[in-house]
Write an enzyme that holds these catalytic residues in place. Structure first.
Site, PDB file in Angstrom:
ATOM      1  N   GLU A  66       0.858  -1.265  -0.147  1.00 62.90           N
ATOM      2  CA  GLU A  66       0.061  -0.020  -0.048  1.00 62.90           C
ATOM      3  C   GLU A  66       0.824   1.262  -0.120  1.00 62.90           C
ATOM      4  O   GLU A  66       0.394   2.325   0.191  1.00 62.90           O
ATOM      5  CB  GLU A  66      -1.005  -0.059   1.177  1.00 62.90           C
ATOM      6  CG  GLU A  66      -1.925  -1.282   1.009  1.00 62.90           C
ATOM      7  CD  GLU A  66      -2.933  -1.264   2.358  1.00 62.90           C
ATOM      8  OE1 GLU A  66      -2.923  -0.363   3.179  1.00 62.90           O
ATOM      9  OE2 GLU A  66      -3.814  -2.288   2.087  1.00 62.90           O
TER      10      GLU A  66
ATOM     11  N   LYS B 261     -15.844  -1.422   3.056  1.00 65.33           N
ATOM     12  CA  LYS B 261     -15.146  -1.793   1.823  1.00 65.33           C
ATOM     13  C   LYS B 261     -16.304  -2.448   0.981  1.00 65.33           C
ATOM     14  O   LYS B 261     -16.796  -3.520   1.294  1.00 65.33           O
ATOM     15  CB  LYS B 261     -14.182  -3.032   2.123  1.00 65.33           C
ATOM     16  CG  LYS B 261     -12.988  -2.478   3.093  1.00 65.33           C
ATOM     17  CD  LYS B 261     -12.253  -3.740   3.463  1.00 65.33           C
ATOM     18  CE  LYS B 261     -10.863  -3.284   3.751  1.00 65.33           C
ATOM     19  NZ  LYS B 261     -10.126  -4.643   4.764  1.00 65.33           N
TER      20      LYS B 261
END
Length: 434
Positions: free
Chosen positions: A210, A343
């Protein structure tokens, strides 16, 4: 305006694994959406359909999900002549056609790809920006720009180091705009790089999935120390707070927790939920930690409840709640956490994501919109977080283009809103409170 054609394909995510992309055509043009994929997944998530053909992409192909779209979902949606602004109707139809509790027939990755593309088409059909269309679908009269939570130190399942806890984040809550928050985040990130380089050498500044650094440290406290020092060096001690994603389900072992789970197994070093809670409380005392995600295993309900009642900070449910209204209702009833991690691919449709968000907010929770570790250049969640007014988003470090794609889209939205732009800032946990 009805759907003229839908075509899906396999593309690649930021880890080099296949994922689903959907092209949807109406008379207004082409609308494209791509689906993300997580590494540390909760066991209660909707099913991401993979081919499991070991001779191709190590079993991670998504040709079956693509085929379900092209051969089954597409003809059904085209023949029904549904208007693309009817998000709920279209999502409901796909869910009914799938007919399973966890979308295991078509795959949540198939349904979500179409759902996202429909949402983008619906915005253009209405002649409004995507964030405004999402705000309308959610019944929100205003929109809010979020505080970014930059994941700048990676551990856990996202990195090859010994660090057990998965994410250490910086939140520039003292900024006065999203653009300023980006600048603060970037400056702290570059200071952090120098701090790590000085202490551990140049090799330690390689980045994880990330975009955060993954220095080979074992002590989670050391990561907090590095952040504290980088924030101070950048000159933002009063403006930046810290968030963590522990992803504790990854190191839960028979009722206890193993903070050295990447080493050979040794039960003598496991700690109890109470010991782990005490460790978190020491972090909260010694560092500006204001948010901890997944502090315990997804089924360790007692530990969650005890911690949330006494910690005095934001406690975020991810693996615990998996964006699923049933799990959220249970967690709200038991007061297990006080913030939802949203999400879209955990639940698998835009409509259900909006329902999950509204349910969390109606229980007085905060909501943090999130990327997945396997991402694409799709920027849907940038518009989603603004339209849903959640006030917080985590989509990686200010590094790696699939992360910056989202942050840059929020910058554009802020610019477009001009004097109407409202930045969540220190009210990121409840930005709609007057």
């Amino acid at each position: 305006m009805s759907i003229l054609k839908i075509h899906a394909r396999e593309i690649f995510d930021s880890r080099g694994n296949p994922t689903v992309e959907v092209d949807l055509y109406t008379a207004k043009g082409l609308f494209r959406a791509a689906v993300p994929s997580g590494a540390s997944t909760g066991i209660y998530e909707a099913l991401e359909l993979r081919d499991n053909d070991k001779t191709r992409f190590m079993g991670k192909g998504v040709s079956k999900a693509v085929e379900h779209i092209n051969k089954t979902i597409a003809p059904a949606l085209v023949s029904k002549k549904l208007n693309v602004v009817e998000q709920e109707k279209i999502d409901q139809l796909m869910i009914e056609m799938d007919g399973t509790e966890n979308k295991s027939k078509f795959g949540a990755n198939a349904i979500l790809g179409v759902s996202l593309a429909v949402c983008k088409a619906g915005a253009v059909e209405k002649g409004v920006p995507l964030y405004r269309h999402i705000a309308d679908l959610a019944g929100n009269p205003e929109v809010i720009l979020p505080v970014p939570a930059f994941n700048v130190i990676n551990g856990g399942s996202h990195a090859g180091n010994k660090l057990a806890m998965q994410e250490f984040m910086i939140l520039p809550v003292g900024a006065s705009s999203f653009r300023e928050a980006m600048r603060i985040g970037a400056e702290v990130y570059h200071n952090l790089k120098n701090v790590i380089k000085e202490k551990y050498g140049k090799d330690a500044t390689n980045v994880g999935d990330e975009g955060g650094f993954a220095p080979n440290i074992l002590e989670n406290k050391e990561a907090l120390e590095l952040l504290k020092s980088a924030i101070a060096k950048a000159g933002y001690t009063d403006q930046v707070v810290i968030g963590m994603d522990v992803a504790a389900s990854e190191f839960y072992r028979a009722g206890k927790y193993d903070l050295d789970f990447k080493s050979p197994d040794d039960a003598s070093r496991y700690i109890t939920p109470d010991q782990l809670a005490d460790l978190y409380k020491s972090f909260i005392k010694d560092y500006p930690v204001v948010s901890i995600e997944d502090p315990f295993d997804q089924d360790d309900w007692d530990a969650w409840q005890k911690f949330t009642a006494t910690a005095g900070i934001q406690v975020v449910g991810d693996d615990l709640t998996v964006t699923n209204p049933k799990r959220i209702a249970k967690a709200a009833g038991e007061k297990s956490c006080n913030c939802l991690l949203l999400k879209v691919n955990q639940i698998g449709s835009v409509t259900e994501s909006l329902q999950a968000c509204k349910l969390a907010q109606s229980n007085g929770w905060g909501v943090m919109v999130s990327h997945r570790s396997g991402e694409t250049e799709d920027t849907f969640i940038a518009d989603l977080v603004v339209g849903l007014c959640t006030g917080q988003i985590k989509t990686g470090a200010p590094c790696r283009s699939e992360r910056l794609a989202k942050y840059n889209q929020i910058l554009r939205i802020e610019e477009e809103l001009g004097s109407k732009a409202k930045f969540a800032g220190r009210s990121f946990r409840n930005p709609l409170a007057k």
